[in-house]
Design an enzyme around this catalytic site. Structure first.
Site, PDB file in Angstrom:
ATOM      1  CE1 TYR A   1      -2.257   7.611  -6.390  1.00  0.00           C
ATOM      2  CE2 TYR A   1      -3.873   8.162  -8.076  1.00  0.00           C
ATOM      3  CZ  TYR A   1      -3.504   7.430  -6.974  1.00  0.00           C
ATOM      4  OH  TYR A   1      -4.368   6.500  -6.464  1.00  0.00           O
TER       5      TYR A   1
ATOM      6  CE  LYS B   1      -1.728   3.993  -6.809  1.00  0.00           C
ATOM      7  NZ  LYS B   1      -1.180   3.252  -5.672  1.00  0.00           N
TER       8      LYS B   1
ATOM      9  CG  PHE C   1      -1.984  -0.912   1.353  1.00  0.00           C
ATOM     10  CD1 PHE C   1      -3.133  -0.745   0.599  1.00  0.00           C
ATOM     11  CD2 PHE C   1      -1.915  -2.002   2.221  1.00  0.00           C
ATOM     12  CE1 PHE C   1      -4.190  -1.639   0.700  1.00  0.00           C
ATOM     13  CE2 PHE C   1      -2.961  -2.899   2.323  1.00  0.00           C
ATOM     14  CZ  PHE C   1      -4.098  -2.728   1.565  1.00  0.00           C
TER      15      PHE C   1
ATOM     16  CB  SER D   1      -5.933   3.863  -8.658  1.00  0.00           C
ATOM     17  OG  SER D   1      -6.883   4.866  -8.913  1.00  0.00           O
TER      18      SER D   1
END
Ligand code: UD1
Length: 343
Positions: A154, A158, A85, A129
């Site tokens: 960001y 991912k 995470f 995500s």
């Protein structure tokens, strides 16, 4: 309580999703080793987890970007599975500070993968995500829906992390990966002992709503009501964080019980139910019997008008389904906000 299972390393386990997943793993009978550097979390969340599960947990304050510190974790603990995470997650901040995001999110991830390989630990569960879908045209999105070029560093981290995991699984024997693509996690543990702890002004909708209801923020800004959606505001797939935590348990079960059909798998983790921003506000008001001051403002750059998940694959393959009622999620989110002011 189920029978004793193996140990899972949880990086970023003091964070919002990590803490709820840690609880779910322990309740499912797993042992956990939690690592976190508290860069975007607090020791109080570890205490909250311990209160909920009724015992001390194995926690080490470690920065996953520090490879030698991470090596110590692999030397000290036996586990076959990591849930990774630990990452920065503010979209806007990533646009302003790309190097900080690439450095932190990719270096920590590479360290985890390298250690997993070096110590022959086979299972990597990665926190991805729905942002990877960008502005998809056809709803709901399935795992086959093509990813769109990312609009933020960001989102890029991912996509890159998914690809790196796919490549490692293809190249290395005894190396397996699952990427879970989360939609919009909301709510808190029903005990109100753990929840989301936004630093500064929240970027995400529900923490902004609860802070406005608590009087910390004067008024909620709704970013646009002129989208091509039923009420003009954006549509999202809001999933309760405790449901999301259980999806991780199902994915860990799948990996540790040798049930994967491919070495690298992807699952959407959402409810499959679109809810508009304006509807969420009304539901929050009704569920908690309060009035929320809000105003409509301009669209937020980069927002996709609508996105929700096709969850068939997760339902069928993981044997998992989101179960929480949206009103309960909005009640637990508010209970958590109230708890924060009482402590
Ligand atoms: C964002 C990220 C996503 C990440 C998720 C959880 C993108 C494009 N989005 O999703 O990757 O996983 O956060 O951290 O990368 N809204 C308001 N007022 C507010 C705040 C939000 O109207 O004060 C609206 C937004 O315009 C949006 C919806 O609420 O339509 C949800 O916003 P947010 O909670 O920030 O989540 P996403 O942008 O969907």
């Amino acid at each position: 309580m189920s029978s004793k299972k193996e140990t899972v390393l949880v990086s970023g386990g003091a964070g919002y999703l990590g803490s709820h997943t840690t609880v779910a793993l322990i309740e499912a009978g797993y042992d956990v080793v939690v690592i976190d550097n508290f860069s975007n979390s607090e020791p109080s969340s570890i205490e909250g987890v311990e209160k909920i599960v009724g015992r001390k947990i194995c926690f080490e304050e470690i920065d996953t970007c520090d490879k030698e510190a991470l090596r110590g974790v692999f030397e000290r603990h036996e586990f076959n599975t990591v849930i990774h995470f630990a990452a920065f997650k503010a979209v806007g901040e990533s646009v302003e500070k790309p190097l900080m995001y690439y450095q932190n999110n990719l270096v920590s991830y590479m360290n985890i993968l390298e250690m997993m390989k070096e110590y022959s630990r086979p299972n990597v569960l990665f926190s991805s995500s729905a942002t990877v879908y960008g502005e998809a045209e056809v709803m709901p999105v399935t795992e086959q829906t093509p990813r769109q070029p990312s609009t933020s560093p960001y989102g890029n981290t991912k996509q890159m992390a998914e690809d790196i995991l796919r490549d490692c699984c293809a190249a290395y024997d005894n190396f397996y990966g699952i990427a879970l693509r989360y939609f919009n996690p909301i709510g808190a543990h029903p005990s109100a002992l753990i929840g989301e702890l936004p630093r500064g002004v929240p970027n995400n909708l529900v923490p902004f709503i609860t802070q406005t209801a608590a009087g910390i923020r004067e008024c909620l800004s709704v970013f646009g009501n002129d989208y091509d959606t039923p009420d003009g505001s954006c549509l999202r797939d809001f999933i309760d964080v405790t449901d999301l935590a259980k999806a991780h348990v199902a994915a860990v079960d799948r990996m540790t019980q040798g049930k994967m059909k491919q070495k690298y798998e992807i699952f959407n983790i959402g409810t499959g139910r679109p809810v508009s921003v304006l509807e969420l506000i009304t539901r929050f008001e009704k569920a908690n019997n309060l009035t929320l001051p809000y105003r409509i403002v301009a669209r937020r750059p980069g927002d996709t008008p609508f996105i929700w998940a096709d969850t068939t694959l997760a339902n069928e393959e993981l044997g998992w389904k989101a179960e929480c009622d949206l009103d309960d999620s909005l009640r637990s989110a508010w209970a958590w906000e109230v708890h924060l002011h009482e402590r």
